[in-house]
Design an enzyme around this catalytic site. Structure first.
Site, PDB file in Angstrom:
ATOM      1  N   CYS A   1      -2.373  -2.168   0.397  1.00  0.00           N
ATOM      2  CA  CYS A   1      -1.660  -1.707   1.496  1.00  0.00           C
ATOM      3  C   CYS A   1      -2.648  -0.535   2.116  1.00  0.00           C
ATOM      4  O   CYS A   1      -2.375  -0.548   3.491  1.00  0.00           O
ATOM      5  CB  CYS A   1      -0.269  -1.059   1.019  1.00  0.00           C
ATOM      6  SG  CYS A   1      -0.642   0.300  -0.523  1.00  0.00           S
TER       7      CYS A   1
ATOM      8  N   ASP B   1       5.423   0.082   7.477  1.00  0.00           N
ATOM      9  CA  ASP B   1       5.239  -0.238   5.976  1.00  0.00           C
ATOM     10  C   ASP B   1       4.378  -1.556   6.008  1.00  0.00           C
ATOM     11  O   ASP B   1       4.871  -2.687   6.579  1.00  0.00           O
ATOM     12  CB  ASP B   1       6.514  -0.647   5.422  1.00  0.00           C
ATOM     13  CG  ASP B   1       6.522  -0.807   3.889  1.00  0.00           C
ATOM     14  OD1 ASP B   1       5.251  -1.224   3.374  1.00  0.00           O
ATOM     15  OD2 ASP B   1       7.460  -0.442   3.405  1.00  0.00           O
TER      16      ASP B   1
ATOM     17  N   HIS C   1       3.698  -3.367   3.434  1.00  0.00           N
ATOM     18  CA  HIS C   1       3.876  -4.423   2.288  1.00  0.00           C
ATOM     19  C   HIS C   1       4.561  -5.670   2.468  1.00  0.00           C
ATOM     20  O   HIS C   1       4.914  -6.169   1.827  1.00  0.00           O
ATOM     21  CB  HIS C   1       4.713  -3.440   1.429  1.00  0.00           C
ATOM     22  CG  HIS C   1       3.771  -2.235   0.787  1.00  0.00           C
ATOM     23  ND1 HIS C   1       3.860  -1.054   1.426  1.00  0.00           N
ATOM     24  CD2 HIS C   1       3.190  -2.210  -0.272  1.00  0.00           C
ATOM     25  CE1 HIS C   1       3.070  -0.170   0.739  1.00  0.00           C
ATOM     26  NE2 HIS C   1       2.842  -0.890  -0.306  1.00  0.00           N
TER      27      HIS C   1
END
Length: 221
Positions: A50, A179, A181
């Protein structure tokens, strides 16, 4: 990787967290960027990549800014995960065994990689706890007003890297969190509806985690 296949400026069309009557200030990233996430280049980095993906998103913004007044051959491409690891070893930050590993990177590694690849310094901003985040809202506001670049946010207990694309204040203060992810083929509607991109109240961040921010010091053109 062909960056043209990646989504661009995924915050467009996302509603503000409160109505305009209750909002006092909002500041958003200036200029375009690409959304990098788990597996976006068919490289499976789930569980560890990440920080690299957030770095790539920041690099995409810097590259697009620099291409406004430089020839493409004079601006480094957005680095792949292996290139990032090789660079950190070449700079002496990591041992040779780092290459090919699944070791995480944080705000410091992001900072020195951006400086190394693009000659852009970054400011590191540290808070000891999520409780202190409210006190840093003015500094983040100033960053988006003065530079406009996306920001990386990382922590310890809350170890998930995040891209920060904006700040707004109203009845609460919020960060616009991107994000990295996500796994799969994203669309703007998926990212918005499933909150891979969302306005997160600052009091939702963990009190028992420190946080570091990496703020690229390049002004949007």
């Amino acid at each position: 990787m062909d960056v043209q296949e990646l989504l661009t400026d995924v915050h467009h069309g996302l509603a503000l967290p409160e109505d305009h009557a209750s909002l006092s200030t909002s500041c958003i990233v200036t200029g375009s960027y690409k959304y990098y996430h788990y597996g976006c280049d068919k490289f499976d980095d789930r569980g560890w990549g990440c920080g690299y993906r957030t770095l790539q998103t920041l690099c995409s913004w810097i590259r697009l800014q620099k291409l406004k007044d430089k020839d493409e051959k004079n601006v480094n491409k957005v680095p792949s995960l292996p290139v990032i690891q090789q660079g950190l070893v070449a700079m002496g930050d990591k041992p040779d065994t780092f290459i090919g590993s699944r070791n995480w990177i944080g705000s410091f590694e992001v900072c020195i990689t951006i400086d190394h690849l693009y000659d852009v310094p970054c400011k590191i901003m540290h808070i000891n706890s999520g409780r202190e985040l409210q006190s840093k809202i003015p500094a983040l506001m100033e960053h988006f007003q003065q530079f406009g670049s996306p920001v990386m946010m990382g922590g310890d207990t809350d170890s998930s890297s995040k891209g920060i694309l904006g700040v707004c204040t109203g009845t609460k203060s919020y960060l616009l969190v991107l994000d990295p992810h996500f796994w799969g083929t994203p669309t703007n509607s998926i990212l918005h509806e499933d909150k891979w991109l969302s306005w997160k109240p600052v009091d939702d961040f963990l009190e028992d985690s420190f946080y570091n921010f990496c703020l690229p010091q390049l002004k949007a053109r």
